[in-house]
Design an enzyme around this catalytic site. Sequence first.
Site, PDB file in Angstrom:
ATOM      1  N   LYS A  56      -8.860  52.298 103.885  1.00 44.00           N
ATOM      2  CA  LYS A  56      -9.541  53.351 103.113  1.00 44.00           C
ATOM      3  C   LYS A  56      -9.470  54.732 103.769  1.00 44.00           C
ATOM      4  O   LYS A  56      -9.618  55.747 103.096  1.00 44.00           O
ATOM      5  CB  LYS A  56     -11.007  52.966 102.867  1.00 44.00           C
ATOM      6  CG  LYS A  56     -11.160  51.793 101.906  1.00 44.00           C
ATOM      7  CD  LYS A  56     -12.609  51.474 101.615  1.00 44.00           C
ATOM      8  CE  LYS A  56     -12.713  50.277 100.691  1.00 44.00           C
ATOM      9  NZ  LYS A  56     -14.117  49.983 100.327  1.00 44.00           N
ATOM     10  N   ASN A  77     -10.857  54.900  97.999  1.00 44.43           N
ATOM     11  CA  ASN A  77     -10.597  53.545  97.509  1.00 44.43           C
ATOM     12  C   ASN A  77      -9.829  53.527  96.190  1.00 44.43           C
ATOM     13  O   ASN A  77      -9.544  52.467  95.658  1.00 44.43           O
ATOM     14  CB  ASN A  77     -11.904  52.766  97.349  1.00 44.43           C
ATOM     15  CG  ASN A  77     -12.637  53.126  96.070  1.00 44.43           C
ATOM     16  OD1 ASN A  77     -12.793  54.308  95.741  1.00 44.43           O
ATOM     17  ND2 ASN A  77     -13.085  52.133  95.333  1.00 44.43           N
ATOM     18  N   ASP A  92     -16.330  53.740  95.179  1.00 47.98           N
ATOM     19  CA  ASP A  92     -17.321  52.895  95.854  1.00 47.98           C
ATOM     20  C   ASP A  92     -18.700  53.556  95.834  1.00 47.98           C
ATOM     21  O   ASP A  92     -19.726  52.869  95.782  1.00 47.98           O
ATOM     22  CB  ASP A  92     -16.920  52.649  97.313  1.00 47.98           C
ATOM     23  CG  ASP A  92     -15.848  51.589  97.456  1.00 47.98           C
ATOM     24  OD1 ASP A  92     -15.724  50.737  96.558  1.00 47.98           O
ATOM     25  OD2 ASP A  92     -15.133  51.615  98.482  1.00 47.98           O
ATOM     26  N   GLY A 116     -21.780  48.434 110.404  1.00 53.52           N
ATOM     27  CA  GLY A 116     -20.359  48.707 110.298  1.00 53.52           C
ATOM     28  C   GLY A 116     -20.036  50.180 110.413  1.00 53.52           C
ATOM     29  O   GLY A 116     -20.911  51.031 110.233  1.00 53.52           O
TER      30      GLY A 116
END
Length: 256
Positions: A56, A77, A92, A116
């Site tokens: 991405k 994306n 997204d 993350g």
Amino acid sequence: MRYGLLGKKLGHSFSKEIHEKLGRYTYELIELTPEELDVFLREKAFAGVNVTIPYKQTVIPYLDACSPRAEAIGAVNTIVNRDGKLFGDNTDFGGLEALIRRMDLELEGRTVLIAGTGGTSRTAAAVAQSMGAAAVYRLSRTGREGAMLYEDAYEKLTDAGILINTTPAGMYPDIDGIAVDPGRFPNLEGVIDVIYNPLETRLMREAAARGIPAENGLYMLVAQAVLAAEDFTGETFGKTQTDRIYREILEEKQHG
């Protein structure tokens, strides 16, 4: 090849089924190494593609322009080929926003934790900020990109209200994986795991066992795909189509 999904490993993906339920085009899953991705994007032999882990951010230097949202987030994306020019978008953002609204979660004034540091975590941080979060922290095992270590978060952020997992921990076939322990945050009001395969992850089970509302990423996946399809075709499909496809996919996966 007209439309499809770019990624490194796509055996878990539902994207072909989702896109083809709109009935506008066929859609392929395209597994590429970094070297193959370079060739693919330089050849531009496609009309539109989606992009998933781990590309991405990798795709951005190949693009001629990005939407303001994708540029601000630093993750793409969706790529549309317009007469040989590649344009990047981030659907997204709209997908995650739609999931949060569907869950009726209140982010305003809350501390939001995002497990993350990849492209999806950047998107989640942007969504949380746009919905009025008081503070947003990205968490990781290594502290890369300035993220907070999980152990530090357990000690310092016990007031956290929302947890969003954007790591692949718990994704098929690693179904017992978990990135962060929701039990260490006593004030959680909601947990989102962007993973959708399996439909119920270990993180979701552990949250539910503590009475915390938890959802997987399937609705987000469908909503972002419908938004990407709007980019591809110029048509407007809207929430009605998103809800229909979500119900159909969910039923198929639950009984498949």
